[in-house]
Design an enzyme around this catalytic site. Structure first.
Site, PDB file in Angstrom:
ATOM      1  N   LYS A  84       0.853  -1.188   0.000  1.00 56.59           N
ATOM      2  CA  LYS A  84       0.000   0.000   0.000  1.00 56.59           C
ATOM      3  C   LYS A  84       0.893   1.243   0.000  1.00 56.59           C
ATOM      4  CE  LYS A  84      -4.265   1.046   2.521  1.00 56.59           C
ATOM      5  NZ  LYS A  84      -4.938   0.848   3.822  1.00 56.59           N
TER       6      LYS A  84
HETATM    7  O1  G3P Z   1      -8.526   1.836   4.636  1.00 59.77           O
HETATM    8  C1  G3P Z   1      -8.509   3.207   4.905  1.00 59.77           C
HETATM    9  C2  G3P Z   1      -9.253   3.443   6.154  1.00 59.77           C
HETATM   10  O2  G3P Z   1      -8.616   2.746   7.163  1.00 59.77           O
HETATM   11  C3  G3P Z   1      -9.441   4.826   6.592  1.00 59.77           C
HETATM   12  O3  G3P Z   1     -10.554   4.806   7.406  1.00 59.77           O
HETATM   13  O4  G3P Z   1     -12.052   5.506   9.155  1.00 59.77           O
HETATM   14  O5  G3P Z   1      -9.656   6.200   9.232  1.00 59.77           O
HETATM   15  O6  G3P Z   1     -11.200   7.205   7.573  1.00 59.77           O
HETATM   16  P1  G3P Z   1     -10.877   6.003   8.385  1.00 59.77           P
END
Ligand code: G3P
Length: 218
Positions: A84
């Site tokens: 990633k």
């Molecule tokens: O995979 C990306 C994700 O982990 C981001 O999520 O909830 O931190 O915006 P969030």
């Protein structure tokens, strides 16, 4: 329609992977930090569990990211490892180099169709639009999924749309409806996918009626 879990919590992943409904796991530095564990111990346990696709994020300059990506692939295997990288000039340069070696790359932190196009041109296996974070900033995160999926479809781009940063079950259905190939979600959202109040009520009634049937037939 693939479902990934967005977490580095191995016991929870193990529990849900046993359902047979989970196709992969995405992690990021924040999720690894929350787990309080060495990232490579987490990755190894996920490989040992048989998780088919594990996103492992690399950070730093181009040289560091490229070297780390290649090392992780060597350690954990090309099939299961997805590297990633952020959607930056450095991240996309690394994506291009790793993709030439047929290494799967997930380009993360995607907030526009333009970024997704660049990631696809850099050979990304997946692009990760952050639906929830777009919503948090008063734009339509799911529209981003739709826009990216549409342009990929029209130009027969093989890069898959991995909808990330989801906040609820409605986002999951819509992300697939709008052309997302994969949806990654926190375990709490996955658990809610099973649930519906009418299912609970209906089951309660069926259980009650079945007991009635049995009382007559015994
Ligand atoms: O995979 C990306 C994700 O982990 C981001 O999520 O909830 O931190 O915006 P969030």
């Amino acid at each position: 329609m693939k479902i990934f879990l967005d977490t580095a919590d191995v016991p929870t992943i193990k529990k849900h992977f046993a359902s047979g409904l989970i196709d992969g796991v995405t992690t990021n530095p924040t999720l690894i930090m929350k787990s309080g564990r060495d990232p490579e111990d987490v990755y190894q346990e996920l490989v040992d569990l048989g998780i088919p696709d594990i996103s492992m994020e690399v950070v730093g300059d181009t040289v560091t990211m490229a070297a780390e990506g290649a090392r992780l692939v060597k350690k954990f295997g090309k099939d299961k490892t997805t590297i990633k990288v952020p959607c930056t000039p450095d991240g996309l340069w690394v994506c291009k180099q790793l993709s030439k070696d047929l290494i799967k790359v997930n380009v993360t932190l995607i907030f526009s169709q333009a970024q997704a196009i660049l990631a696809a041109k850099a050979g990304a296996k997946y692009v990760s639009p952050f639906v929830g974070r777009v919503d948090d900033n008063s734009f339509g995160g799911l529209c981003l999924v739709k826009d990216i999926a549409k342009v990929f479809r029209e130009h027969m781009v093989r890069t898959e749309v991995l909808a990330a940063s989801l906040r609820g079950v409605r986002d999951v259905g819509r992300a697939f409806e709008y052309g997302g190939d994969i949806v990654t979600m926190p375990p709490g959202v996955f658990e809610k996918m099973y649930k519906h109040i009418l299912t609970d009520q209906g089951l309660e009634l069926f259980d009650k009626d079945w007991k009635e049937v049995q009382s007559h037939t015994q």
